[in-house]
Scaffold this motif. Structure first.
Motif, PDB file in Angstrom:
ATOM      1  N   PHE A   1      11.700   0.043  -7.647  1.00  0.00           N
ATOM      2  CA  PHE A   1      10.350   0.153  -8.229  1.00  0.00           C
ATOM      3  C   PHE A   1       9.576  -1.145  -8.022  1.00  0.00           C
ATOM      4  CE2 PHE A   1      12.089   3.439 -11.427  1.00  0.00           C
ATOM      5  CZ  PHE A   1      11.747   4.476 -10.584  1.00  0.00           C
ATOM      6  N   ALA A   2      10.272  -2.273  -8.214  1.00  0.00           N
ATOM      7  CA  ALA A   2       9.588  -3.565  -8.083  1.00  0.00           C
ATOM      8  C   ALA A   2       9.075  -3.756  -6.651  1.00  0.00           C
ATOM      9  CB  ALA A   2      10.531  -4.697  -8.466  1.00  0.00           C
ATOM     10  N   THR A   3       9.880  -3.347  -5.673  1.00  0.00           N
ATOM     11  CA  THR A   3       9.445  -3.471  -4.276  1.00  0.00           C
ATOM     12  C   THR A   3       8.230  -2.575  -4.022  1.00  0.00           C
ATOM     13  OG1 THR A   3      11.684  -3.959  -3.539  1.00  0.00           O
ATOM     14  CG2 THR A   3      10.143  -3.198  -1.854  1.00  0.00           C
ATOM     15  N   MET A   4       8.306  -1.333  -4.494  1.00  0.00           N
ATOM     16  CA  MET A   4       7.178  -0.411  -4.287  1.00  0.00           C
ATOM     17  C   MET A   4       5.902  -0.942  -4.949  1.00  0.00           C
ATOM     18  SD  MET A   4       7.665   2.245  -2.404  1.00  0.00           S
ATOM     19  CE  MET A   4       9.068   3.009  -1.580  1.00  0.00           C
ATOM     20  N   ASP A   5       6.063  -1.469  -6.163  1.00  0.00           N
ATOM     21  CA  ASP A   5       4.882  -2.003  -6.865  1.00  0.00           C
ATOM     22  C   ASP A   5       4.320  -3.205  -6.115  1.00  0.00           C
ATOM     23  OD1 ASP A   5       5.018  -0.102  -8.777  1.00  0.00           O
ATOM     24  OD2 ASP A   5       5.902  -1.379 -10.332  1.00  0.00           O
ATOM     25  N   LEU A   6       5.183  -4.056  -5.603  1.00  0.00           N
ATOM     26  CA  LEU A   6       4.742  -5.252  -4.895  1.00  0.00           C
ATOM     27  C   LEU A   6       3.976  -4.882  -3.619  1.00  0.00           C
ATOM     28  CD1 LEU A   6       4.784  -8.330  -4.400  1.00  0.00           C
ATOM     29  CD2 LEU A   6       7.034  -8.033  -3.327  1.00  0.00           C
ATOM     30  N   ILE A   7       4.525  -3.958  -2.834  1.00  0.00           N
ATOM     31  CA  ILE A   7       3.871  -3.647  -1.544  1.00  0.00           C
ATOM     32  C   ILE A   7       2.702  -2.684  -1.732  1.00  0.00           C
ATOM     33  CG2 ILE A   7       5.975  -4.153  -0.255  1.00  0.00           C
ATOM     34  CD1 ILE A   7       6.235  -1.147   0.283  1.00  0.00           C
ATOM     35  N   GLY A   8       2.592  -2.077  -2.909  1.00  0.00           N
ATOM     36  CA  GLY A   8       1.334  -1.459  -3.317  1.00  0.00           C
ATOM     37  C   GLY A   8       0.971  -0.102  -2.746  1.00  0.00           C
ATOM     38  N   LEU A   9       1.972   0.699  -2.330  1.00  0.00           N
ATOM     39  CA  LEU A   9       1.604   2.035  -1.832  1.00  0.00           C
ATOM     40  C   LEU A   9       0.958   2.796  -2.987  1.00  0.00           C
ATOM     41  CD1 LEU A   9       4.806   2.915   0.215  1.00  0.00           C
ATOM     42  CD2 LEU A   9       2.868   1.440   0.804  1.00  0.00           C
ATOM     43  N   PRO A  10      -0.155   3.485  -2.727  1.00  0.00           N
ATOM     44  CA  PRO A  10      -0.899   4.090  -3.839  1.00  0.00           C
ATOM     45  C   PRO A  10      -0.143   5.212  -4.552  1.00  0.00           C
ATOM     46  CG  PRO A  10      -1.985   4.504  -1.707  1.00  0.00           C
ATOM     47  CD  PRO A  10      -0.843   3.590  -1.437  1.00  0.00           C
ATOM     48  N   TRP A  11       0.813   5.836  -3.866  1.00  0.00           N
ATOM     49  CA  TRP A  11       1.555   6.952  -4.476  1.00  0.00           C
ATOM     50  C   TRP A  11       3.051   6.773  -4.268  1.00  0.00           C
ATOM     51  CZ3 TRP A  11      -1.138   9.956  -7.621  1.00  0.00           C
ATOM     52  CH2 TRP A  11      -2.534   9.923  -7.478  1.00  0.00           C
ATOM     53  N   ARG A  12       3.798   7.194  -5.281  1.00  0.00           N
ATOM     54  CA  ARG A  12       5.259   7.091  -5.208  1.00  0.00           C
ATOM     55  C   ARG A  12       5.859   8.399  -5.697  1.00  0.00           C
ATOM     56  NH1 ARG A  12       7.200   3.310  -9.623  1.00  0.00           N
ATOM     57  NH2 ARG A  12       7.773   5.199 -10.739  1.00  0.00           N
ATOM     58  N   ILE A  13       6.831   8.888  -4.952  1.00  0.00           N
ATOM     59  CA  ILE A  13       7.571  10.063  -5.419  1.00  0.00           C
ATOM     60  C   ILE A  13       8.972   9.584  -5.795  1.00  0.00           C
ATOM     61  CG2 ILE A  13       8.433  12.367  -4.858  1.00  0.00           C
ATOM     62  CD1 ILE A  13       6.266  12.580  -2.712  1.00  0.00           C
ATOM     63  N   THR A  14       9.351   9.806  -7.038  1.00  0.00           N
ATOM     64  CA  THR A  14      10.664   9.363  -7.504  1.00  0.00           C
ATOM     65  C   THR A  14      11.580  10.579  -7.606  1.00  0.00           C
ATOM     66  OG1 THR A  14       9.484   7.713  -8.794  1.00  0.00           O
ATOM     67  CG2 THR A  14      11.815   8.005  -9.291  1.00  0.00           C
ATOM     68  N   VAL A  15      12.756  10.435  -7.001  1.00  0.00           N
ATOM     69  CA  VAL A  15      13.681  11.563  -6.919  1.00  0.00           C
ATOM     70  C   VAL A  15      15.020  11.152  -7.535  1.00  0.00           C
ATOM     71  CG1 VAL A  15      14.749  13.242  -5.364  1.00  0.00           C
ATOM     72  CG2 VAL A  15      12.577  12.161  -4.725  1.00  0.00           C
ATOM     73  N   GLY A  16      15.457  11.880  -8.565  1.00  0.00           N
ATOM     74  CA  GLY A  16      16.736  11.559  -9.204  1.00  0.00           C
ATOM     75  C   GLY A  16      17.465  12.818  -9.597  1.00  0.00           C
ATOM     76  N   PRO A  17      18.785  12.693  -9.840  1.00  0.00           N
ATOM     77  CA  PRO A  17      19.583  13.886 -10.156  1.00  0.00           C
ATOM     78  C   PRO A  17      19.102  14.607 -11.415  1.00  0.00           C
ATOM     79  CG  PRO A  17      20.951  11.870 -10.118  1.00  0.00           C
ATOM     80  CD  PRO A  17      19.567  11.458  -9.792  1.00  0.00           C
ATOM     81  N   ARG A  18      18.627  13.846 -12.394  1.00  0.00           N
ATOM     82  CA  ARG A  18      18.235  14.499 -13.645  1.00  0.00           C
ATOM     83  C   ARG A  18      17.035  15.436 -13.444  1.00  0.00           C
ATOM     84  NH1 ARG A  18      17.124  10.381 -18.006  1.00  0.00           N
ATOM     85  NH2 ARG A  18      18.753   9.253 -16.895  1.00  0.00           N
ATOM     86  N   GLY A  19      16.022  14.925 -12.779  1.00  0.00           N
ATOM     87  CA  GLY A  19      14.845  15.748 -12.517  1.00  0.00           C
ATOM     88  C   GLY A  19      15.188  16.936 -11.631  1.00  0.00           C
ATOM     89  N   LEU A  20      16.000  16.669 -10.640  1.00  0.00           N
ATOM     90  CA  LEU A  20      16.313  17.738  -9.687  1.00  0.00           C
ATOM     91  C   LEU A  20      17.005  18.917 -10.362  1.00  0.00           C
ATOM     92  CD1 LEU A  20      17.432  15.802  -6.463  1.00  0.00           C
ATOM     93  CD2 LEU A  20      15.328  17.113  -6.814  1.00  0.00           C
ATOM     94  N   LYS A  21      17.777  18.613 -11.447  1.00  0.00           N
ATOM     95  CA  LYS A  21      18.411  19.721 -12.187  1.00  0.00           C
ATOM     96  C   LYS A  21      17.363  20.694 -12.698  1.00  0.00           C
ATOM     97  CE  LYS A  21      22.818  18.044 -13.729  1.00  0.00           C
ATOM     98  NZ  LYS A  21      22.937  16.679 -14.241  1.00  0.00           N
ATOM     99  N   ASN A  22      16.181  20.151 -13.020  1.00  0.00           N
ATOM    100  CA  ASN A  22      15.076  21.018 -13.475  1.00  0.00           C
ATOM    101  C   ASN A  22      14.128  21.366 -12.338  1.00  0.00           C
ATOM    102  OD1 ASN A  22      16.010  20.736 -16.158  1.00  0.00           O
ATOM    103  ND2 ASN A  22      14.964  18.757 -16.291  1.00  0.00           N
ATOM    104  N   GLY A  23      14.525  21.017 -11.132  1.00  0.00           N
ATOM    105  CA  GLY A  23      13.708  21.364  -9.962  1.00  0.00           C
ATOM    106  C   GLY A  23      12.481  20.487  -9.781  1.00  0.00           C
ATOM    107  N   VAL A  24      12.457  19.292 -10.401  1.00  0.00           N
ATOM    108  CA  VAL A  24      11.249  18.473 -10.290  1.00  0.00           C
ATOM    109  C   VAL A  24      11.516  17.049  -9.781  1.00  0.00           C
ATOM    110  CG1 VAL A  24       9.966  19.692 -12.088  1.00  0.00           C
ATOM    111  CG2 VAL A  24      11.337  17.686 -12.714  1.00  0.00           C
ATOM    112  N   VAL A  25      10.471  16.490  -9.199  1.00  0.00           N
ATOM    113  CA  VAL A  25      10.414  15.072  -8.856  1.00  0.00           C
ATOM    114  C   VAL A  25       9.191  14.522  -9.597  1.00  0.00           C
ATOM    115  CG1 VAL A  25      11.494  15.380  -6.598  1.00  0.00           C
ATOM    116  CG2 VAL A  25       8.995  15.513  -6.806  1.00  0.00           C
ATOM    117  N   GLU A  26       9.023  13.202  -9.502  1.00  0.00           N
ATOM    118  CA  GLU A  26       7.909  12.597 -10.240  1.00  0.00           C
ATOM    119  C   GLU A  26       6.934  11.971  -9.251  1.00  0.00           C
ATOM    120  OE1 GLU A  26       8.541  10.341 -14.338  1.00  0.00           O
ATOM    121  OE2 GLU A  26       8.650   8.999 -12.624  1.00  0.00           O
ATOM    122  N   LEU A  27       5.649  12.280  -9.413  1.00  0.00           N
ATOM    123  CA  LEU A  27       4.616  11.680  -8.557  1.00  0.00           C
ATOM    124  C   LEU A  27       3.841  10.680  -9.408  1.00  0.00           C
ATOM    125  CD1 LEU A  27       3.095  11.657  -5.797  1.00  0.00           C
ATOM    126  CD2 LEU A  27       1.580  13.398  -6.749  1.00  0.00           C
TER     127      LEU A  27
END
Ligand code: 5CA
Length: 445
Positions: A392-418
């Motif tokens: 997260f720190a790297t993504m915040d530093l390099i400043g891409l306007p959008w981030r999709i976060t993918v983890g096992p917990r969300g995927l169990k519910n079929g979701v990722v985070e934008l």
């Protein structure tokens, strides 16, 4: 791009030599590395942003009817002797002698060279109007290079030159450049205000600088606050229409807005007090009309319809392409790092894999990565085996306007985070919807 295959040498420490945010962040985000005072290597991430800015400049120049070419960085001193500027330019010009003892110089600007090209090939009024431009490295041996790419010695500039039969035609070219610059900066997510300026070594008293307001700017500026409400927006413009271009110029230059070089307290005092502003700004471009200053001594003439030979009317028009990278960061950052506007971001979206090596998470990230690429988007996939916090720190530093976060917990519910880098707001959705949403954000940019 997969981060594991990329070259992104981010720095944990804040470099002590950097005095302003953009310089610090460009070093920390692994965008540039100093090669010598005021001279930088552009590392992959910085190079990508530079190319995106260049592309916008090219598109907008060509939309305005201007023709690209490429002139060399080294120029013959003889041409500069013809215009009289070889001696005038002073110590800012880097002078070089080759093995045949011929004097060369590393171009700080290209009025002479372009005039030479013009006079060798154009001789008739029928070939006018003509505006030629290029995007090329310049060298100015600044006494105090500072603030990273903001005031470099070697820097990338778009410089364009108009050739016209009459003063009126050349002023239309001037107006056309003003309009195209408004569009160009807005596409990058920047507000750059045209301000009355001084001709300096380029010459001419008809000139505007474009300034981005920023506390760290090197120029002191004075303006009527109403000017900051103006936007060009997505209005249609016919660049060949003299009246339309003139109207835009009047709209954007009729209020008081000047740099300290042309500031006039008496005129400023006529602006209602509550609208009077003094601030600092970064100069990201400048346009000039200088008539026959170069065409006359250098013999750049055309034959008119009446058979008379006359020197052409010229102007030159610059955009600080490499400086813009710094200016964009000055205008778009927070304590965690850069926040790129969508128009210039090096990658459209970052994908953060929270559990590298977990089969389902890896597969979901791969599908997202390929799905985004299939739509022509350019994602950066953090596929390293790092802690979530570090990613997260790297993504915040390099400043891409959008981030999709993918983890096992969300995927169990079929979701990722934008997540939006600018607002910090996150939304859960299916990976397919995330792809559609990101694609929609960039559609039309
Ligand atoms: N020949 C004209 C216009 S093409 C010209 O040279 N104009 S200029 O001097 O105003 O430069 C154009 C732009 O280049 C400036 O507005 C600024 O944004 C950028 N620039 C000038 N000097 C530097 C520098 N030392 N480092 C980074 N950018 C610079």
């Amino acid at each position: 791009m997969r981060l594991s295959n990329y070259f992104l040498p981010v720095l944990k420490e804040t470099p002590s030599e950097a005095q302003i945010a953009s310089h610090r962040l460009m070093l920390r985000a692994g965008m540039i590395r100093q090669a010598a005072a005021g001279i930088y290597s552009w590392l992959p991430l910085g190079f990508k942003v530079l190319r995106r800015i260049e592309n916008i400049v090219h598109e907008e120049q060509q939309r305005a009817g201007h023709v690209p070419l490429l002139m060399p960085t080294l120029q013959s001193a003889d041409l500069w002797r013809e215009s009289g500027r070889y001696d005038d330019y002073g110590e800012e010009m880097l002078r070089i002698r080759d093995r045949h003892k011929r004097d060369l110089l590393y171009g700080p600007t290209n009025e002479e060279l372009i005039t030479d090209i013009f006079r060798s090939a154009v001789g008739s009024y029928k070939d006018l109007p003509l505006t030629l431009y290029h995007i090329q490295w310049k060298f100015r041996d600044e006494i105090r290079p500072r603030f990273g790419v903001m005031r470099g010695r070697e820097f990338l500039m778009k410089d364009g030159y108009n050739f016209d039969l009459t003063k009126e035609d050349a002023l239309h070219a001037y107006n056309r450049h003003l309009v195209s610059y408004l569009r160009t900066y807005e596409r990058m997510g920047l507000k750059a205000i045209p301000m009355r300026a001084d001709g300096g070594p380029i010459g001419g008293d008809y000139t505007h600088e474009f300034l981005v307001l920023a506390e760290t700017g090197e120029s002191e500026v004075f303006y009527d606050s109403e000017i900051t409400d103006l936007t060009f927006g997505d209005r249609e413009i016919d660049y060949t229409d003299v009246g339309q271009c003139q109207a835009v110029l009047e709209e954007f230059t009729s209020r008081y807005a000047r740099t300290d070089e042309t500031h006039d307290e008496a005129v400023f005092a006529e602006v209602p007090e509550e609208r009077r502003r003094t601030a600092r700004g970064i100069e990201v471009g400048q346009i000039f009309y200088f008539g026959t200053k170069y065409s006359e001594p250098m013999g750049a003439t055309v034959v008119t319809a009446g058979g008379e030979r006359v020197p052409v009317h010229m102007g030159s028009h610059g955009i600080g392409v490499s400086r813009l990278v710094g200016a964009l960061i000055e205008a778009n950052h927070d304590e965690r790092g850069i926040i790129w506007p969508e128009g210039v971001t090096p990658f459209h979206v970052g994908i953060v894999n929270l559990k590298q090596g977990d089969e389902a998470t890896d597969a979901a990230c791969e599908a997202l990565y390929k799905g985004l690429q299939a739509l022509g988007l350019d994602p950066l996939y953090d596929d390293r085996s790092e802690r979530a916090g570090a990613k997260f720190a790297t993504m915040d530093l390099i400043g891409l306007p959008w981030r999709i976060t993918v983890g096992p917990r969300g995927l169990k519910n079929g979701v990722v985070e934008l997540t939006s880098r600018r607002t910090g707001e996150s939304e859960e959705m299916s990976p397919e919807d995330a792809i559609v949403k990101v694609n929609g954000i960039y559609a039309g940019l």
